[in-house]
Design a protein around this motif. Structure first.
Motif, mmCIF file in Angstrom:
data_model
loop_
_atom_site.group_PDB
_atom_site.id
_atom_site.type_symbol
_atom_site.label_atom_id
_atom_site.label_comp_id
_atom_site.label_asym_id
_atom_site.label_seq_id
_atom_site.Cartn_x
_atom_site.Cartn_y
_atom_site.Cartn_z
ATOM 1 N N GLN A 126 -0.034 1.451 -2.498
ATOM 2 C CA GLN A 126 -1.364 0.995 -2.539
ATOM 3 C C GLN A 126 -1.620 -0.116 -1.693
ATOM 4 O O GLN A 126 -1.154 -1.312 -1.511
ATOM 5 C CB GLN A 126 -1.641 0.596 -3.256
ATOM 6 N N VAL A 127 -2.771 0.081 -0.882
ATOM 7 C CA VAL A 127 -3.201 -1.189 0.049
ATOM 8 C C VAL A 127 -4.703 -1.223 -0.475
ATOM 9 O O VAL A 127 -5.362 -0.908 -0.488
ATOM 10 C CB VAL A 127 -2.843 -0.406 1.502
ATOM 11 N N GLY A 128 -4.373 -2.697 -0.757
ATOM 12 C CA GLY A 128 -5.763 -3.534 -0.582
ATOM 13 C C GLY A 128 -6.599 -3.812 0.019
ATOM 14 O O GLY A 128 -6.115 -4.025 1.024
ATOM 15 N N ASP A 129 -7.303 -5.480 -0.237
ATOM 16 C CA ASP A 129 -7.791 -6.344 0.906
ATOM 17 C C ASP A 129 -6.815 -7.577 0.942
ATOM 18 O O ASP A 129 -6.680 -8.302 0.231
ATOM 19 C CB ASP A 129 -9.030 -6.704 0.530
ATOM 20 N N ASN A 130 -6.176 -7.331 1.991
ATOM 21 C CA ASN A 130 -4.997 -8.051 2.536
ATOM 22 C C ASN A 130 -3.549 -8.548 1.605
ATOM 23 O O ASN A 130 -3.144 -9.423 1.315
ATOM 24 C CB ASN A 130 -5.967 -9.579 2.557
ATOM 25 N N PHE A 131 -3.462 -7.275 0.586
ATOM 26 C CA PHE A 131 -2.672 -7.234 -0.389
ATOM 27 C C PHE A 131 -2.491 -5.576 -0.413
ATOM 28 O O PHE A 131 -2.650 -4.997 -0.161
ATOM 29 C CB PHE A 131 -3.225 -7.732 -1.701
ATOM 30 N N THR A 132 -0.708 -5.916 -0.643
ATOM 31 C CA THR A 132 -0.286 -4.733 -1.154
ATOM 32 C C THR A 132 0.426 -4.189 -2.219
ATOM 33 O O THR A 132 1.293 -5.351 -2.365
ATOM 34 C CB THR A 132 1.268 -4.210 0.408
ATOM 35 N N CYS A 133 0.461 -3.802 -3.133
ATOM 36 C CA CYS A 133 1.440 -2.831 -4.165
ATOM 37 C C CYS A 133 2.277 -1.673 -4.181
ATOM 38 O O CYS A 133 2.255 -0.473 -3.588
ATOM 39 C CB CYS A 133 0.640 -3.050 -5.602
ATOM 40 N N PHE A 134 3.560 -1.808 -4.570
ATOM 41 C CA PHE A 134 3.693 -0.115 -5.092
ATOM 42 C C PHE A 134 4.871 -0.154 -6.767
ATOM 43 O O PHE A 134 4.623 -1.174 -7.164
ATOM 44 C CB PHE A 134 5.015 -0.082 -3.594
ATOM 45 N N GLN A 135 5.447 1.500 -6.879
ATOM 46 C CA GLN A 135 5.785 1.138 -7.503
ATOM 47 C C GLN A 135 7.051 1.994 -7.077
ATOM 48 O O GLN A 135 7.311 2.979 -6.489
ATOM 49 C CB GLN A 135 4.953 2.374 -7.986
ATOM 50 N N THR A 136 7.820 1.906 -7.860
ATOM 51 C CA THR A 136 9.371 2.436 -7.649
ATOM 52 C C THR A 136 9.737 3.294 -8.944
ATOM 53 O O THR A 136 8.758 3.457 -9.605
ATOM 54 C CB THR A 136 10.466 1.534 -8.015
ATOM 55 N N GLU A 137 10.320 4.038 -8.342
ATOM 56 C CA GLU A 137 10.745 5.404 -8.962
ATOM 57 C C GLU A 137 10.849 4.943 -10.085
ATOM 58 O O GLU A 137 10.805 5.732 -11.510
ATOM 59 C CB GLU A 137 11.853 5.949 -8.599
#
Length: 378
Positions: free
Chosen positions: A180-191
């Motif tokens: 998921q892309v935010g304002d100048n940052f990013t997060c992900f989720q692993t399996e």
């Protein structure tokens, strides 16, 4: 051709598009001030702001359209992802097609805008796509991530701050389920349900805490940082400068910028670590906008919180809410998507309702009047 003839042609075009507007929908995504949805027959319709061609309807001199208008794009749609002033569609075959603003070359090299769908050239097929204002990310068929675009804060996760014109591998070994892309940052989720974030952490939006004795963080994080959630996550969602995660026990934790109460925790103080929200029942789905958020509960009830300056919470007024507040829909909600200042939900009977800011016609109601309660798109 004179102005009157052009007006008549445009009127006929819009009337014809409205006459064919579907009654039933299965996917929805919102940009800053435009909306796109997938009908039950897998056709994409868009409406609202079209200044950058983000509606994909092939019109360069029409800056907004106030009713759903068909996009000339065939094939079964797996996902649509809108951001700021551009839009993308991901097919079940892994093919990505985009249109709209291209000043950051997120849609590929070439023109500064594309007014009709254009295939995004990828080395491998995509399984999941997240478009942001200045950067974008995808998950490939092998469950690894790639990002491209601006990288001043290290938001691409490549371990450096050099911008990338083409999708470039994120430094992470674990297989991923979403990014998921935010304002100048990013997060992900692993399996395995682990959440990691990176990039700008000024408001605590990475969920890793602030430096000792500080209430802000001027450091950029170039590598994925683990968010301590205490339980595995079933989803991670990001807003403009905040993020939330739905845990495997259907509870919610949020962190980051809270100046508009968008964390839903009863006050407006920023939180640099995950903080629990209170709901009357389990949460099934989360969605975040620029400064507001919504959750669909187990019963299908919709609750929203955060900024409400444009009626985007759908509660009949313009009062900001710092805790989840019930939205009256008349029936259960199935899907929800949030833009900068408007919100849309697909209901149990597959009809669509929207509310909030409407200055560009982004509610699809045939007018430009803001709405503080959910309105059916027909």
């Amino acid at each position: 051709m004179n102005f009157f003839s052009i007006f008549i042609l445009f009127f006929l075009f819009i009337s014809n598009a409205h006459a064919q507007t579907p009654n039933y929908w299965k996917k929805i995504s919102l940009g800053s001030s435009h909306t796109c949805a997938v009908s039950e027959s897998d056709a994409i319709y868009c409406w609202g702001n079209n200044y950058s061609g983000q509606l994909g309807v092939g019109l360069s001199n029409i800056h907004s359209i106030i009713r759903p208008t068909a996009v000339n794009l065939s094939g079964e749609k797996k996902q649509i992802s809108l951001a700021a002033n551009h839009s993308c569609s991901l097919s079940t075959l892994g093919e990505t097609t985009c249109w709209g603003n291209n000043s950051r070359y997120l849609l590929g090299q070439g023109l500064y805008r594309f007014i009709a769908p254009r295939a995004l050239s990828l080395q491998y097929s995509a399984k999941f796509l997240s478009m942001g204002s200045n950067h974008a990310c995808l998950i490939q068929s092998d469950n690894t991530a790639q990002c491209w675009g601006d990288n001043f804060f290290g938001q691409l996760g490549t371990g450096r701050t050099r911008p990338e014109l083409f999708p470039t591998a994120v430094i992470e070994q674990s297989p991923l389920t979403s990014i998921q892309v935010g304002d100048n940052f990013t997060c992900f989720q692993t399996e395995l349900g682990q959440v990691k974030c990176w990039g700008n952490n000024y408001f605590g939006q990475l969920g890793i805490g602030f430096p000792t004795n500080q209430t802000k963080d001027n450091q950029s994080y170039l590598m994925p940082q683990t968010v301590q959630l205490t339980r595995p996550a079933s989803s991670v969602n990001v807003g403009h400068q905040f993020a939330c995660s739905l845990l495997d026990n259907h509870q919610v934790k949020c962190w980051g910028n809270n100046q508009s109460g968008q964390l839903g925790i009863g006050h407006r103080r920023n939180k640099a670590r995950p903080t629990s929200l209170t709901f009357d029942e389990n949460v099934q789905t989360l969605a975040l906008g620029k400064q507001h958020a919504c959750a669909i509960l187990q019963s299908g009830t919709l609750q929203c919180w955060g900024s409400n300056q444009h009626g985007q919470l759908g509660i009949g007024n313009y009062q900001t809410q710092t805790t989840p507040t019930t939205v009256t829909l008349g029936q259960s909600a199935k899907h929800i998507s949030l833009g900068d200042r408007h919100t849309c939900a697909i209901l149990e009977d597959d009809t669509l309702k929207c509310w909030g800011d409407n200055i560009k016609g982004q509610l699809g109601l045939g007018n430009r009047e803001p709405k503080t309660t959910p309105q059916t798109v027909i």
